[in-house]
Design an enzyme around this catalytic site. Sequence first.
Site, mmCIF file in Angstrom:
data_model
loop_
_atom_site.group_PDB
_atom_site.id
_atom_site.type_symbol
_atom_site.label_atom_id
_atom_site.label_comp_id
_atom_site.label_asym_id
_atom_site.label_seq_id
_atom_site.Cartn_x
_atom_site.Cartn_y
_atom_site.Cartn_z
ATOM 1 N N ASP A 165 -4.574 1.657 -2.197
ATOM 2 C CA ASP A 165 -5.264 0.362 -2.037
ATOM 3 C C ASP A 165 -5.442 -0.326 -3.387
ATOM 4 O O ASP A 165 -5.300 -1.552 -3.503
ATOM 5 C CB ASP A 165 -6.630 0.573 -1.381
ATOM 6 C CG ASP A 165 -6.532 0.788 0.122
ATOM 7 O OD1 ASP A 165 -5.420 0.664 0.668
ATOM 8 O OD2 ASP A 165 -7.564 1.090 0.744
ATOM 9 N N HIS B 232 1.673 4.662 -2.772
ATOM 10 C CA HIS B 232 1.873 6.110 -2.608
ATOM 11 C C HIS B 232 3.120 6.569 -3.369
ATOM 12 O O HIS B 232 3.120 7.636 -3.992
ATOM 13 C CB HIS B 232 2.012 6.453 -1.121
ATOM 14 C CG HIS B 232 0.730 6.343 -0.351
ATOM 15 N ND1 HIS B 232 -0.422 7.008 -0.713
ATOM 16 C CD2 HIS B 232 0.418 5.660 0.780
ATOM 17 C CE1 HIS B 232 -1.390 6.735 0.151
ATOM 18 N NE2 HIS B 232 -0.903 5.917 1.061
ATOM 19 N N HIS C 34 0.837 -1.202 0.000
ATOM 20 C CA HIS C 34 0.000 0.000 0.000
ATOM 21 C C HIS C 34 0.877 1.259 0.000
ATOM 22 O O HIS C 34 0.625 2.209 -0.754
ATOM 23 C CB HIS C 34 -0.916 -0.024 1.221
ATOM 24 C CG HIS C 34 -1.635 1.254 1.477
ATOM 25 N ND1 HIS C 34 -2.872 1.553 0.936
ATOM 26 C CD2 HIS C 34 -1.293 2.343 2.226
ATOM 27 C CE1 HIS C 34 -3.256 2.750 1.331
ATOM 28 N NE2 HIS C 34 -2.316 3.252 2.116
ATOM 29 N N GLU C 35 1.918 1.270 0.852
ATOM 30 C CA GLU C 35 2.807 2.432 0.904
ATOM 31 C C GLU C 35 3.577 2.605 -0.397
ATOM 32 O O GLU C 35 3.836 3.732 -0.835
ATOM 33 C CB GLU C 35 3.782 2.285 2.079
ATOM 34 C CG GLU C 35 3.120 2.206 3.447
ATOM 35 C CD GLU C 35 2.208 3.388 3.731
ATOM 36 O OE1 GLU C 35 2.521 4.504 3.276
ATOM 37 O OE2 GLU C 35 1.173 3.184 4.402
#
EC number: 3.4.24.84
Length: 458
Positions: free
Chosen positions: A393, A312, A308-309
């Site tokens: 996500d 980003h 998930h990170e």
Amino acid sequence: MAFYDTWPKVDPLIILIILCLIVVVDRVWEMIITKRQQLVCMNAVMVPEELRGVIPPEIYYRARIYELHKTELVIWKHFIDLIITLLELCLGFYPFLWGLAAMTLKPLTSAEIWVSLIFVFYLTIYICLRFLPVLIYDKCLLELRYGLAGRFPWYLYLCVGILAIILSQLILLPVTAAIVFSVQILGFFFFLWFWLFWAVFTLLMVFFLPYCCIPCIGRQVVLPEGTALHAEVKRVCDWVGFPMNRVFIIRTRSMQYSNAYFYGSCCLKRIVIFDTLLLNKGKDPSELAPYEVGRGLTNVQVAGVVCHELGHWKHGHFYKATIIMKLHFLITMALFGLFFHCPQLYEAVGFEAGLCPIIVGFIIVLRFALTPYLTLANVLMLWNLRRFEYAADRFAHRMGYSIQLRMALVKIYADHMSFPVYDKCYAVWHHTHPTILERLEYQQKLDARAIRDLQRNA
């Protein structure tokens, strides 16, 4: 200060009416959306189906009671603040307090910078007293209604209030002196210098954050090699080309909140994982307190959070958020400078013509004049942050970590047990992240979309 003469003449009474309308609309809207959340909370008697295997009914009941207490207190707080704020505007509170500060120093000096310091000192005491109706309502009514009474004796709140006044002066007085001095020295375009200083400062913080702020939380080390966690994280990092020497673990001292985050760019980029996110903090259970045993995620679930990170990082959210914040602050400072230089704004709150105290200008512009823009900007930025979370996500889903991320979200929620049900309007107005139920629902939508795509291509 001659630069106050540049504004066109506007009736101060009209400005006062506009300021009062801004206060009324802002506080009433906050009460409305908080009431919506309270009604949602009252109707959410049963544990949501998605979390019935995670949260025990008695824990859910306590979280619901706490949420009901919090929302009713917030409604009362906004109502009291609305009444008192309107009285302050209409009765000339700020000129009165400024005059009291000037009178206090009259035998010694009339310099604005010293009067400003006394004004801020008096204002701090007033703010503590201003909070008393909310505190009394909470302690004498709400805590009895919701069964939360008897937590702290009254004299402890008195001691905390006195300590808050003393400690706040250590910060507020130097900041006040710096503001007044800076405006006097920099002149008309001081707000642009403020923006430039803030822009440079935030960029420098990207460099110095690991060395200045992180040590206050705990010790940061590169994710150790040769462990099962390193192997799981390396698998997902190798897929997207993220260097493993930029993945860190923070060995926290006392923090209980589970978290991981990405920040930085180029050679400064890093993913930071709090040890509280690891199962049993990555330690033997015998080394932990009883309530810490069983908390945290498995290695595969941690890899899902890291994925998930990485979303980003791949989507450039750090760059986008930085640019948006810089632009937002530039617009804020430009509007601030515009209203700050309006002499009728000072007359509207009760000051004599020509008297425009710098520190009072900061307060009335930030607290009243800029409220419409700051509210709109805040809502848009919160919407954008939630959009970033959905995008990350979605990236994890495409990478095949949907189930692991979903399990991780549920386990993190189970470890902390906050109330999960929120009114959509309230969440849009206040939340930086989608709620746990919204994120689980979004993962289900991604699954359904993927199944449809497979069926269409079959």
